[in-house]
Structures are given as C-alpha cells and as structure tokens.
Scaffold this active site. Structure first.
Site, PDB file in Angstrom:
ATOM      1  N   MET A 128       1.297   2.864 -34.609  1.00 40.35           N
ATOM      2  CA  MET A 128       0.676   4.135 -34.213  1.00 40.35           C
ATOM      3  C   MET A 128      -0.534   4.401 -35.103  1.00 40.35           C
ATOM      4  SD  MET A 128       3.923   6.547 -33.257  1.00 40.35           S
ATOM      5  CE  MET A 128       4.978   5.877 -34.526  1.00 40.35           C
ATOM      6  N   CYS A 149      -3.324  -0.052 -25.139  1.00 39.54           N
ATOM      7  CA  CYS A 149      -3.989   1.199 -25.527  1.00 39.54           C
ATOM      8  C   CYS A 149      -4.709   1.828 -24.334  1.00 39.54           C
ATOM      9  CB  CYS A 149      -4.980   0.941 -26.660  1.00 39.54           C
ATOM     10  SG  CYS A 149      -5.802   2.467 -27.146  1.00 39.54           S
ATOM     11  N   LYS A 174       1.877  -6.642 -26.928  1.00 40.71           N
ATOM     12  CA  LYS A 174       2.447  -5.338 -26.569  1.00 40.71           C
ATOM     13  C   LYS A 174       1.655  -4.815 -25.393  1.00 40.71           C
ATOM     14  CE  LYS A 174       3.649  -0.809 -28.501  1.00 40.71           C
ATOM     15  NZ  LYS A 174       2.580   0.101 -28.063  1.00 40.71           N
ATOM     16  N   ASN A 202      10.271  -0.173 -25.133  1.00 38.36           N
ATOM     17  CA  ASN A 202       9.627   0.934 -25.848  1.00 38.36           C
ATOM     18  C   ASN A 202       9.335   2.084 -24.886  1.00 38.36           C
ATOM     19  OD1 ASN A 202       6.272   1.613 -26.624  1.00 38.36           O
ATOM     20  ND2 ASN A 202       7.926   2.318 -27.920  1.00 38.36           N
ATOM     21  N   GLY A 203       9.626   3.290 -25.387  1.00 38.85           N
ATOM     22  CA  GLY A 203       9.291   4.484 -24.623  1.00 38.85           C
ATOM     23  C   GLY A 203      10.390   5.520 -24.676  1.00 38.85           C
ATOM     24  N   ASP A 204      10.081   6.624 -25.379  1.00 38.91           N
ATOM     25  CA  ASP A 204      10.943   7.806 -25.371  1.00 38.91           C
ATOM     26  C   ASP A 204      12.318   7.603 -26.012  1.00 38.91           C
ATOM     27  OD1 ASP A 204       8.851   8.919 -23.959  1.00 38.91           O
ATOM     28  OD2 ASP A 204       9.802   8.642 -22.001  1.00 38.91           O
ATOM     29  N   ARG A 254       6.950   7.755 -31.418  1.00 40.51           N
ATOM     30  CA  ARG A 254       6.738   9.140 -31.840  1.00 40.51           C
ATOM     31  C   ARG A 254       7.947   9.785 -32.490  1.00 40.51           C
ATOM     32  NH1 ARG A 254       4.694  10.722 -26.124  1.00 40.51           N
ATOM     33  NH2 ARG A 254       6.218   9.061 -25.755  1.00 40.51           N
TER      34      ARG A 254
END
Ligand SMILES: Cc1cc2nc3c(=O)[nH]c(=O)nc-3n(C[C@H](O)[C@H](O)[C@H](O)COP(=O)(O)O)c2cc1C
Length: 343
Positions: free
Chosen positions: A21, A105, A145, A206-208, A231
């Site tokens: 990140m 990105c 990624k 990946n994700g949430d 995050r």
C-alpha cells in the site's frame, strides 16, 4: 509444490501477506505487521523509470530489513526494457525473495501510461513485460498482482493468470475487483476462485479481509493458497494474529485494548521518525500524520484524536495525546462521551 522457489507455500499452510500500500507499507509499518504475524510482505510499487533514474527516494521506497523476509519488491511500468532493467537492478542490489509486477493499480496517472491495471486491457504488452522481466532475473522468483479485469464486461484474470503461469510467473495475487470498481463494492471471491481453477501456481486472494472467520471461509470456498490483507491492517495490524488463529483452529487472541492501540501508534511514530531522521533532520512530524491516522480507528473520541494528531508537531505531543486519551479525561464530558464507530 516441493520444487517451488516460494517455500512459504506448501504443507497445507496458507501464508498471510501484507498487501502493498503506497505511502503506508514502508519499513516501519512492515516491521509492525511482522511483529503481529504478517508472514510475507511486498514493498509498495515503484516505477521502473524512477529506479533507472537512480533517485534515492525511489530506492528508499523498496528498502527492507533482513527481519522482514520473505520480502518481495513490486515494480510497475509499461516499457518492457525499462521493467527488465529495473528488475535486474533491484535483484542485484537488494536480493529480494521475489520480484512482483503490478497489474492492478487503478490510479489515473498510472493507467494513462498503460501501466498498472491499464495493462489488463492491453495484454500483449503485459505479456511482453513479463517475458522481458522473466529473462532479466532468472535467479529470482517472479510474481504478479492483478485485478479481475478492466471492467465487469472484460474479466480477464483467469486467462491472463494461465498465460502468466506459462511465461514463468510463480504466484499471482488477485484483488477481486475490476479497475472500474476502484475500491467500491465488494471484492468478488467467486472470480478469484476461477483464477485458482485456471492455474497450478499459488493464487493469493485479496479483497476485504477483515476478520478470522471470513478469512477461513474465503480459503474454503475459493481454494486460494495464500491470503493478502490490505486496508484492515492499516487500522488493526493485529489482524494477522487473528486470522492465523482462525486458520489454525486456535482460540482468537484477546481483542486489542486501548493501551495496545496507543502503544502500536506510538511505536509506528517512533520507528517512522527514526528512519526519517537521516533525511528529514529536525522537521516537525506533521508529515507522518496520514500514516498514523488509520490506527486511531476504534479509539474512543476518534475524531477528536484525529484532529489533535494532525496538529502534533513532536513525538512528545503525540505521547501527551496518548496519556490524555488513556486517562479517560475526555470520558467525563457527556457530549464527547461517544465512540466513533463510523471512522
Ligand atoms: C492507500 C493504498 C495504496 C495501495 N498501493 C498499492 C501498491 O502500491 N501496489 C499494489 O499492488 N496495490 C496497492 N494497493 C491495493 C492493495 O494492495 C489491495 O489490493 C487493496 O487495498 C484491496 O485489499 P483490501 O481490501 O484488503 O484493502 C493500495 C491500496 C491502498 C488502499
């Protein structure tokens, strides 16, 4: 997977990655995540041309310490020859455990150069980049990624992943959103599962990911070989311990206390400052406020603390803020006596 050059996969273990990140996952933040159980980490992305220009700032972005291994360095760009040269430089200078290519990105300034997720609508160039980098660094595992695709009408992740595997990419992290989605909506793990079915190399989902039970369910339902947390780790770096316990069927660690939250924030501030000293000298520390802000999530009087943190010029002022918060002094003001849960 015994012949894998990525030994953290295998024997049924699902490794936990800290997601790259930009502006957050620097050396100081990564050390923190490592201490809370992050197992594999990747630097934030750095542009191949910036490395070729040999700017100290760019090399600082891909710096890591031996304790942080296994570490990957992530690069992005749209020119095969620059990507290949930058990859070679990175591998010669830093000997990362793997080199990672960014095909995810969504930022406008990145995609307008056809880099990042822009390459998902320009796959011949994407494959040229992979070939060039693969040839340039035969001694280093190459990973990628990516997002699911450019938009919902062009989900290319399974097909691109299969091609990447045939070109010698050794693992692929998939963020279950399209470029068009940015960070809105929910990550689609059924699409990540399609990528898992399309390849034999490890796929990192990946994700949430926000808690242990969800992580366990995602592994079971999608069959991913690894998990990557972004995050959620910014505000709760202890999430790695929570997820590891859930995956191992162990009892969950106790919830983060107020003390732990402040200790973590202060540790990050101290480490960030200690690394910045050489270049920033005695400058006041307001520049690091954005790095600290996410760790105020879950603190009582979070908004008030954020405002105050933004104004702190010295570490001592941050420590004083922590003392005031921990003393419960603000709790005696009825109007303020609310926990902000929306932050
Ligand atoms: C502030 C920020 C910076 C990011 N920078 C990068 C980056 O440098 N390279 C990359 O591959 N992804 C980057 N991402 C995407 C994350 O790695 C991750 O794919 C995304 O946040 C979804 O995971 P999450 O839902 O766990 O946050 C960034 C995301 C955020 C929020």
């Amino acid at each position: 997977m015994s012949d894998s050059r990525l030994p953290w996969f295998g024997q049924g273990k699902v490794p936990l990655y800290l997601a790259p990140m930009a502006r957050h996952t620097d050396v100081a933040f990564r050390s923190l995540c490592k201490s809370f159980g992050a197992e594999v980490m990747v630097t934030e992305f750095v542009q191949s041309e910036a490395l070729l220009r040999d700017r100290a700032k760019s090399w600082e972005m891909v710096d890591f310490t031996p304790e942080q291994r296994p570490m990957g360095v992530q690069i992005f760009g749209a020119t095969p020859s620059s990507m290949a040269t930058a990859a070679r430089m990175v591998c010669e200078r830093l000997q990362p455990d793997f080199l990672d290519l960014n095909f995810g990105c969504p930022a406008h300034k990145v995609i307008e150069q056809n880099a990042g997720s822009g390459l998902l609508r320009c796959t011949p160039l994407l494959y040229d980049i992979v070939r060039a980098v693969r040839d340039a660094i035969p001694g280093t595992p190459l990973t990628a990624k990516m997002r699911l695709g450019w938009d919902v009408d062009s989900i290319v992740a399974p097909e691109v992943a299969a091609r990447l595997e045939s070109l010698g990419v050794e693992a692929i992290a998939v963020h279950g959103r399209t470029r068009e989605q940015g960070y809105s909506g929910e990550a689609d793990w059924s699409r990540i599962a399609e990528v898992v079915r399309a390849v034999r190399i490890p796929v990192i989902g990946n994700g949430d990911l926000k808690d242990g039970p969800t992580a366990v369910r995602r592994v079971r339902e999608s069959g991913v070989a690894g998990l990557m947390v972004g995050r959620a780790a910014l505000g709760s770096p202890w999430i790695f311990g929570e997820i590891r316990a859930a995956l191992d069927g162990a009892p969950p660690p106790p919830p983060a206390t107020l003390e732990l939250r402040w200790r973590t924030l202060l540790a990050l501030a101290e480490h960030t400052l200690s690394r910045a000293d050489a270049t920033l000298g005695g400058r006041d520390i307001r520049w690091m406020s954005a790095k600290l802000q996410p760790l105020t999530q879950g603190l009582p009087h979070c908004r008030r603390i954020r405002d105050a943190l933004q104004r702190c010029r010295t570490l001592e002022e941050v420590r004083a803020l922590a003392r005031r918060s921990l003393s419960g002094e603000w709790d005696s003001h009825p109007v303020e006596n609310q926990i902000d849960t929306n932050d």
